[in-house]
Design a protein around this motif. Structure first.
Motif, mmCIF file in Angstrom:
data_model
loop_
_atom_site.group_PDB
_atom_site.id
_atom_site.type_symbol
_atom_site.label_atom_id
_atom_site.label_comp_id
_atom_site.label_asym_id
_atom_site.label_seq_id
_atom_site.Cartn_x
_atom_site.Cartn_y
_atom_site.Cartn_z
ATOM 1 N N VAL A 247 0.102 1.693 -9.482
ATOM 2 C CA VAL A 247 -0.437 0.475 -8.318
ATOM 3 C C VAL A 247 -1.578 1.180 -7.593
ATOM 4 C CG1 VAL A 247 0.390 -0.137 -5.909
ATOM 5 C CG2 VAL A 247 2.093 0.141 -7.713
ATOM 6 N N LEU B 78 1.349 3.055 -3.233
ATOM 7 C CA LEU B 78 -0.098 3.259 -4.156
ATOM 8 C C LEU B 78 0.548 4.623 -5.020
ATOM 9 C CD1 LEU B 78 -2.698 3.140 -1.379
ATOM 10 C CD2 LEU B 78 -2.428 1.485 -3.461
ATOM 11 N N GLU C 147 -3.118 -6.236 -0.983
ATOM 12 C CA GLU C 147 -3.806 -4.975 -0.838
ATOM 13 C C GLU C 147 -3.871 -4.215 -1.877
ATOM 14 O OE1 GLU C 147 -2.474 -3.089 2.681
ATOM 15 O OE2 GLU C 147 -3.324 -4.179 4.193
ATOM 16 N N ILE C 148 -2.910 -4.581 -2.925
ATOM 17 C CA ILE C 148 -2.856 -3.753 -4.178
ATOM 18 C C ILE C 148 -3.020 -4.490 -5.506
ATOM 19 C CG2 ILE C 148 -1.579 -2.105 -2.991
ATOM 20 C CD1 ILE C 148 0.204 -4.449 -5.442
ATOM 21 N N SER D 176 0.659 -1.254 -0.078
ATOM 22 C CA SER D 176 0.040 -0.076 0.081
ATOM 23 C C SER D 176 0.783 1.224 -0.198
ATOM 24 C CB SER D 176 -0.884 -0.014 1.124
ATOM 25 O OG SER D 176 -1.964 -1.209 1.130
ATOM 26 N N LYS E 9 -9.469 -7.399 -1.054
ATOM 27 C CA LYS E 9 -8.193 -7.524 -0.537
ATOM 28 C C LYS E 9 -7.980 -9.092 0.240
ATOM 29 C CE LYS E 9 -7.747 -2.591 0.359
ATOM 30 N NZ LYS E 9 -7.536 -1.673 1.627
ATOM 31 N N SER F 77 -5.323 0.623 -5.282
ATOM 32 C CA SER F 77 -5.719 -0.222 -4.176
ATOM 33 C C SER F 77 -6.977 -1.149 -4.448
ATOM 34 C CB SER F 77 -6.497 0.841 -2.919
ATOM 35 O OG SER F 77 -6.875 0.000 -1.728
ATOM 36 N N ARG F 78 -7.027 -2.363 -4.117
ATOM 37 C CA ARG F 78 -8.046 -3.284 -4.507
ATOM 38 C C ARG F 78 -9.267 -2.841 -4.003
ATOM 39 N NH1 ARG F 78 -6.055 -9.544 -4.306
ATOM 40 N NH2 ARG F 78 -4.139 -9.539 -5.162
#
Length: 617
Positions: free
Chosen positions: A121, A61, A137-138, A58, A129, A123-124
């Motif tokens: 990159v 990001l 998480e990504i 994360s 996640k 975030s999901r």
């Protein structure tokens, strides 16, 4: 379903803290090894990528990244999992028409194709996640993609749970190396060797010296490979170990030598043996047996993997005579005791094993609640003998005792094998005797310096090698009863396997010449270089060699040393990938003055399948 479970297993492993893992891990191995001033290695230096597939979190990001790897998995042409040797990351395949070319590349490329992607990159989405995955998480929103190399149909899937024959794995070794377990094994091997180098060279002043692999034939030890030269009738020999060279380095004043040494033996392969193998080879001047043992204990403790329980030192020690009398072998597995509970129906199997493998009879004795012996053999033993035997063996009620008769070493060896067979029987029923997570080291010392030759019982041969020094208190026996002399030889045993052996060497030329010529009946001319060197002020010295392949095999729990070697030979010593050894045209043999004598006509079919050549000059 199987792919998902494999990915989950890999992801769980990757999510564990560095140095605390309990299973093979991609990524953490390379990151847990720190060099010099504790710097984190730069895995993306000098290459086209900006990051590895396993490192994004994360904290990245919004960053634009470039990744390279293999297509591990694709789902519904929407998601793609990209893999490199550091881990996995999820890629979002773009669906809009403006990125049709990117979608075409990522959707049409076969699995295991190599691609390069650039993207952001992100975030999901909530609920998507994956906490079990380090990069869970990504994900990467792809902007560009490049197919670096498409993969053709594979001979087997790159999945650890897929059953593959060893022959197929060796034939396509470069594919087998992509597997989870092989990645772990080879990275762990690299890590351990690096720590060993650091311990020996940086902390204790050893000098890393490369010794030749083209040498000459010398007496004693295992059979050596011959290499033809252009001089008629003359051959090089590949050394079975750097033994003579490391002794000569001590004569040369190097004081402390170390080498990750390649060794060769022209012997049949076994699960724990290869025609070519690697030793951690060590020699020191002005040292005794205790010094070598403390060095090796510290070396193994320092280089031991972080995901295993720490090595406890010092290691226990046992004499050769004690090991043989107590365990029936000079490499005892001390993880479990002597008394085993087996069923009466197992006795037939045990007795058949002894008969077929050793041509030896074994008599079982059962002790009932009245301390009577239930055995056809009981009537031949007097009461006082029975009581004394019970006392010596600490026999308890309901125990079973196996008795045999014969020469001491043969009888002990048979009973030692039966002890292991009993352990196999119990473990097949779920009784844990040999915990694979437990590593029990043991020094075995005070070996005999000589043993009688099997083919000629009146002649002697070295129990270890002819350069091993006799025990100082036994030197007088060399001239009267040499078979009773103990050598300053020591073996290191781990879980019932010998992983190292060494000795204090003979540094006196006169003593070395007497042992070679008089006791062993060897041609001293073949070792004139060593004898001459010992006459020129050789210091007292000793050393040891650790079998790196066998050590790694035990540490990783691999079934064979071939699983910890990048490109091993098959059980028969063949390279199935390149078809070595291979035939050579007669015209290429002429410069070496060699002709091939083919087998007799009756063996022609076998010769066509596996050529067997006798070399003559």
């Amino acid at each position: 379903m199987y792919l998902g479970s494999w990915l989950s297993r890999l992801s769980r492993s990757l999510s564990r803290p560095i140095g605390k893992t309990t299973q093979p891990v991609w990524g953490s191995l390379s990151r847990s090894l720190t060099l010099g001033a504790q710097r984190i290695p730069e895995f993306s230096s000098f290459v086209a990528r900006t990051n590895t597939c396993g490192e994004l979190r994360s904290s990245h990001l919004g960053q634009e990244v470039t990744l390279c790897g293999w297509i591990q998995y694709r789902r519904q042409n929407t998601f793609l999992v990209l893999r490199d040797c550091h881990g996995l990351v999820q890629i979002i395949i773009p669906q809009d028409e403006s990125a049709a070319s990117v979608k075409k590349i990522l959707c049409e490329a076969p699995l295991e194709s190599v691609v390069k992607v650039t993207g952001t990159v992100i975030s999901r989405p909530p609920g998507q996640k994956n906490p079990k995955m380090p990069t869970g998480e990504i994900e990467i929103r792809v902007k560009t993609a490049e197919l670096l190399n498409a993969c053709k149909k594979l001979p087997f899937e790159i999945k650890d749970f897929m059953k593959k024959t060893e022959a197929l794995r060796l034939q396509y070794r470069y594919l087998d190396l992509r597997s989870f377990q092989m990645q772990y094994n080879l990275r762990l091997r690299s890590q351990i060797v690096m720590r060993m180098r650091e311990y020996l060279c940086n902390l204790h002043g050893f000098v890393d010296v490369e010794t030749p692999t083209l040498f000459k034939r010398t007496p004693g030890g295992a059979k050596e490979f011959l290499v033809p030269s252009r001089e008629p009738g003359k051959f090089y020999s590949l050394p079975q170990s750097p033994q003579q060279f490391k002794q000569l380095l001590m004569v040369g004043g190097l004081d402390r030598y170390f080498q990750v040494a390649r060794c060769y033996r022209d012997e049949g392969s076994r699960p724990d043996r290869q025609p070519e193998f690697t030793q951690i080879d060590i020699e020191m001047s002005f040292v005794d047996q205790t010094g070598i043992q403390r060095l090796i204990e510290g070396l193994l403790q320092y280089s031991w993997p972080d995901d295993k329980d720490p090595v406890e030192i010092p290691f226990p020690s046992m004499t050769f005579a004690e090991a043989l009398a107590t365990y029936g072998t000079d490499k005892p597995d001390i993880r479990f005791g002597m008394k085993k509970y087996v069923r009466k129906q197992d006795i037939a199997f045990i007795r058949d094993f002894a008969t077929h493998h050793f041509s030896q009879e074994v008599l079982p004795v059962f002790l009932n609640a009245k301390r009577n012996w239930s055995s056809p053999f009981a009537k031949f033993i007097m009461e006082e003998e029975r009581l004394e035997l019970s006392r010596l063996m600490e026999i308890q009620e309901e125990d079973m005792v196996l008795l045999t008769a014969g020469k001491h070493e043969k009888a002990c060896s048979l009973l030692g094998k039966l002890r292991l067979q009993c352990a196999d029987l119990l473990e097949m029923r779920g009784v844990v005797l040999r915990d694979p997570a437990l590593f029990s080291f043991l020094w075995v010392v005070d070996f005999p310096l000589f043993v009688t030759k099997e083919e000629s019982p009146t002649e002697l041969e070295s129990a270890h090698h002819p350069f091993t020094a006799p025990n100082p208190s036994d030197i007088h026996l060399l001239y009267t009863e040499p078979e009773k002399v103990r050598g300053q030889h020591y073996d290191l045993v781990l879980n019932g396997s010998e992983i190292g052996g060494g000795s204090i060497r003979i540094h006196d030329a006169q003593l070395q010449r007497y042992i070679l010529a008089t006791l062993l009946k060897e041609d001293v001319k073949l070792l004139s270089h060593l004898l001459q060197a010992l006459d020129y002020g050789a210091p007292p010295h000793g050393g040891i060699a650790l079998g790196l392949d066998r050590l790694l095999c035990l540490v990783t729990g691999a079934p064979s040393i071939r699983d910890v070697i990048a490109f091993p030979k098959s059980y028969r010593g063949h390279d199935l990938m390149s078809s070595a050894p291979d035939s050579v045209p007669p015209e290429e043999l002429k410069p070496y003055h060699i002709q091939v004598t083919w087998p007799a006509d009756s063996e022609e079919e076998n010769a066509a399948a596996t050529p067997s050549k006798n070399l003559s000059s």
